[in-house]
Scaffold this active site. Sequence first.
Site, PDB file in Angstrom:
ATOM      1  N   LYS A  78      12.504 -11.705  -8.027  1.00  0.00           N
ATOM      2  CA  LYS A  78      11.776 -12.105  -6.821  1.00  0.00           C
ATOM      3  C   LYS A  78      12.399 -13.387  -6.270  1.00  0.00           C
ATOM      4  CE  LYS A  78       6.970 -12.892  -5.267  1.00  0.00           C
ATOM      5  NZ  LYS A  78       5.557 -12.906  -5.688  1.00  0.00           N
ATOM      6  N   SER A 153       2.439  -9.961  -3.005  1.00  0.00           N
ATOM      7  CA  SER A 153       3.607 -10.524  -2.389  1.00  0.00           C
ATOM      8  C   SER A 153       4.943 -10.073  -3.003  1.00  0.00           C
ATOM      9  CB  SER A 153       3.521 -12.049  -2.448  1.00  0.00           C
ATOM     10  OG  SER A 153       3.607 -12.498  -3.785  1.00  0.00           O
ATOM     11  N   SER A 177      -0.338 -10.302  -6.958  1.00  0.00           N
ATOM     12  CA  SER A 177       0.968 -10.077  -6.313  1.00  0.00           C
ATOM     13  C   SER A 177       1.983  -9.272  -7.114  1.00  0.00           C
ATOM     14  CB  SER A 177       1.598 -11.417  -5.925  1.00  0.00           C
ATOM     15  OG  SER A 177       1.018 -11.897  -4.740  1.00  0.00           O
TER      16      SER A 177
END
Lengths: 473, 92
Positions: A78, A153, A177
């Site tokens: 990420k 997210s 997330s």
Amino acid sequence: MIDITTLTIATAHTHLINKDFFARDLAEAYLAEIKKTNGDINAYLEIYDDVLAQADNADKIIASGTATLLTGIPIALKDNLLITGKHVTSASKILEGYVAPYDATVVDKLKKEHVVFLGRTNMDEFAMGGSTENSAFGVTKNPLDMTRVAGGSSGGSAAVVAMNGALGALGSDTGGSVREPATFCGVVGLKPTYGGVSRHGLMAMGSSLDVIGPITKTVTDAEILFNAIKGQDMFDSTTYPDGQYPQNTNKKLVIGVPYHILEQEGIDQSVRDNFTESIKKLEQLGYEIQDISLPNIGYSLAVYYILMPAEVSSNLARFDGIKYGLHVDGDNLLQDYLKTRAQGFGPEVRRRILIGTYVLSAGYHDAYYNKAILLRQKISDEFAHAFQKVDAIVTPTTPTPSFKIGEKAHDPLSMYLADIFTVPANIVGIPAISIPSGMVTYEGSTLPVGLQIMAPHAHESVLFEISKKFLGE
Amino acid sequence: MITIKDIYHLADLARIKLEETEAEHITTEIDSILGYVGQIQGSGGDMRPEVPALHNVMRDDVVTNEKGQYTEALLHNAPLREGDYLKVKKIL
């Protein structure tokens, strides 16, 4: 040719050890697939330029006989995890061009196992959102239905696993997330115990809530990655040593279901039906199901949307246009700050900073922040009480399957409601996993939904055991 | 009810310049979010602040890196620098 569609971390490892293919072949297969599909999906923000060199190095380790389960395995990161010498931006314009000066602890641990890092994945800016629509670099589409969001997210991390663009990915989970995008993309997402995995080198959002977790195709793979990244770290004082929490020795696990929270509005019938089937399946697998009550769990989302923005407003004060990233010049120092932060942060980030500033300001601090802290303790006590009777608690992961791109973009509150089942685990600090629990028909599309399993602190083993049985692994 | 004036004040405190076009709808959005989170005011009675079970864990403040190990990598990210210093406008 390697068939990457059926490959998992565990099977790829066996192939690498058996010399069915080399780490370089594997890396090339993933790079080719990414080249084909990433343009449309927008899951990767960058593919690293040294992927094949990393793979060659992994091949040397394998040849030397010192490979671990993760040596040569292609993994995605990420875009809020630091990896030395590479760009890391949290999908924000305010960090465009930022180069990481050191490795996050999780990256360091994976480097020691000679993982092959493929690239960095798209996300909501600074991990604020549930759809990846808040990225400064465009939305990530759901590989299973390109008109819908991949979730967020960690939407990019879930999408790369679903589109066969990596064997696994790391995400971060502050209020869901990791679990929500994993559900939307039909894969497995683990939020470990708070403090179970070091946050050193993870860009901070809500420091009392954040945790790094793996997204994978199988529970076995999630367990492999979790075992590789967990553990106490001198650079994160909230990490705990082995043996901090007493371990459950119950032979026959009892699963609690807080049926009362399913009665609230906004939960789609397809999700309710699927959840009922999942409970039946758990019963058939031999688990005892108990109806439990968590009286104040309904306040979790409100508590979360006070504490998290409060922590956001403090954590993001560091982005001032002076130390790193974007700098917009003004007439004086104050104007530098005002302009840099106005242009560098997107709308959702600005909104949360303002809410955080409000709930922490004199006159409102007691009514919002302090009250939320008390409720957080109350909710934690209720979970602790429930865990005296049951070994795990299950709920759906999300109230609906993946929604359409743009559908919630202009109504932040409706976006927040997607976190309703996931935020309690962050508030309490317990581990939670989302596993695919089937496909449902929703708005005329066939989409995946997820089952969330929660366990007491440091009981990831309970999550893995139930999940593997559920999925037949 | 939060007003547009409050929002400008918060933006000032948070060091974010708000454009007029944005201030109006951000006021509406934040008002609706505060309305939602405000429900915690109605929550039950027997809550007392207690000493949390968790406490701060501090380690000794020891040097964990070589002198100058990160200097260039850190300063490389600065928008403006002069030698090994960050360059900023005058503060006073």
